[in-house]
Structures are given as C-alpha cells and as structure tokens.
Design a protein around this motif. Structure first.
Motif, PDB file in Angstrom:
ATOM      1  N   HIS A  51      36.507 -16.719  15.338  1.00 34.18           N
ATOM      2  CA  HIS A  51      35.658 -17.839  16.346  1.00 34.18           C
ATOM      3  C   HIS A  51      36.549 -16.811  17.620  1.00 34.18           C
ATOM      4  O   HIS A  51      35.568 -15.109  18.609  1.00 34.18           O
ATOM      5  CB  HIS A  51      36.916 -18.562  17.182  1.00 34.18           C
ATOM      6  CG  HIS A  51      36.457 -19.610  16.377  1.00 34.18           C
ATOM      7  ND1 HIS A  51      36.676 -20.749  16.632  1.00 34.18           N
ATOM      8  CD2 HIS A  51      35.163 -19.816  15.215  1.00 34.18           C
ATOM      9  CE1 HIS A  51      36.408 -21.478  16.105  1.00 34.18           C
ATOM     10  NE2 HIS A  51      35.533 -21.093  15.546  1.00 34.18           N
ATOM     11  N   GLN A  52      37.863 -15.214  17.598  1.00 33.82           N
ATOM     12  CA  GLN A  52      37.794 -14.133  18.818  1.00 33.82           C
ATOM     13  C   GLN A  52      36.895 -12.835  18.346  1.00 33.82           C
ATOM     14  O   GLN A  52      36.792 -12.367  19.406  1.00 33.82           O
ATOM     15  CB  GLN A  52      39.468 -13.748  18.135  1.00 33.82           C
ATOM     16  CG  GLN A  52      40.411 -12.330  19.502  1.00 33.82           C
ATOM     17  CD  GLN A  52      39.899 -13.313  20.374  1.00 33.82           C
ATOM     18  OE1 GLN A  52      40.508 -14.219  21.137  1.00 33.82           O
ATOM     19  NE2 GLN A  52      39.621 -12.665  22.011  1.00 33.82           N
ATOM     20  N   TYR A  55      33.943 -14.176  20.621  1.00 32.91           N
ATOM     21  CA  TYR A  55      34.509 -13.963  21.705  1.00 32.91           C
ATOM     22  C   TYR A  55      34.046 -12.725  22.114  1.00 32.91           C
ATOM     23  O   TYR A  55      33.365 -12.256  23.087  1.00 32.91           O
ATOM     24  CB  TYR A  55      35.843 -14.628  21.966  1.00 32.91           C
ATOM     25  CG  TYR A  55      36.039 -16.146  22.605  1.00 32.91           C
ATOM     26  CD1 TYR A  55      34.619 -16.961  23.216  1.00 32.91           C
ATOM     27  CD2 TYR A  55      35.957 -17.204  22.098  1.00 32.91           C
ATOM     28  CE1 TYR A  55      34.537 -18.568  23.473  1.00 32.91           C
ATOM     29  CE2 TYR A  55      36.247 -18.546  21.603  1.00 32.91           C
ATOM     30  CZ  TYR A  55      35.551 -19.100  22.626  1.00 32.91           C
ATOM     31  OH  TYR A  55      35.010 -20.653  22.801  1.00 32.91           O
ATOM     32  N   THR A  63      30.009 -16.184  30.830  1.00 34.91           N
ATOM     33  CA  THR A  63      31.752 -17.570  31.693  1.00 34.91           C
ATOM     34  C   THR A  63      30.596 -17.450  32.976  1.00 34.91           C
ATOM     35  O   THR A  63      30.798 -19.081  33.058  1.00 34.91           O
ATOM     36  CB  THR A  63      33.057 -16.706  32.074  1.00 34.91           C
ATOM     37  OG1 THR A  63      32.230 -15.194  33.122  1.00 34.91           O
ATOM     38  CG2 THR A  63      33.314 -16.016  30.964  1.00 34.91           C
TER      39      THR A  63
END
Length: 85
Positions: A51-52, A55, A63
């Motif tokens: 997941h990192q 991201y 965002t």
C-alpha cells in the motif's frame, strides 16, 4: 481538474506498467474510490509495504480530489504457484 478515478488510474499505471489496475467510484460521489492493483512487484512485500508503494506512486497528487481511497493489492496467481499462500 481531472476526475479522481482517471487520475488515480493514470498515476498507478505510470508507476506499475505491468499491473492490472481497476479503479472504481465507491460511493458515487467521485470522491470515494477503490483501487485493485495486481502486480508482480508486490511479491514478498507485506500488505503495508504494498500500500505504501501505491501511495508513493500517487505522489500526493490526488489529495484535493479524493476524500477516501480503499486499496486492494495482490500478486498475480501465476507468481504464487507452488508457494504456500
């Protein structure tokens, strides 16, 4: 401004060209998305590391467009054959 779903998909595909990527709108608002990414680069990585990586690929560029992003990551089954998983 690009809509969230296409922007997320483009950034992930840019970072993981081998990946199967499906991005969906979860709540129909355009601000809640889900992404399923299947790539060999996740082999041997923990779910948190996977997941990192996603991201990091998004580079903070979404965002202002997305309120929530649900990630599902996986390794292609062909890479898991013969392994106990």
């Amino acid at each position: 401004m690009m809509m969230a779903r296409p922007a997320i998909e483009a950034l992930i595909r840019e970072a993981f060209p081998d990946a199967d990527v499906i991005v969906t709108e979860v709540a129909g608002t355009g601000r809640h998305c889900g992404a399923r990414i299947v790539s060999q680069v996740f082999l041997g990585k923990s779910r948190i590391e996977q997941h990192q990586m996603i991201y990091d690929a998004l580079k903070g560029k979404i965002t202002d467009m997305v309120q929530a992003l649900v990630l599902e990551t996986a390794v292609p089954k062909s890479y898991l054959q013969g392994k106990d998983q």
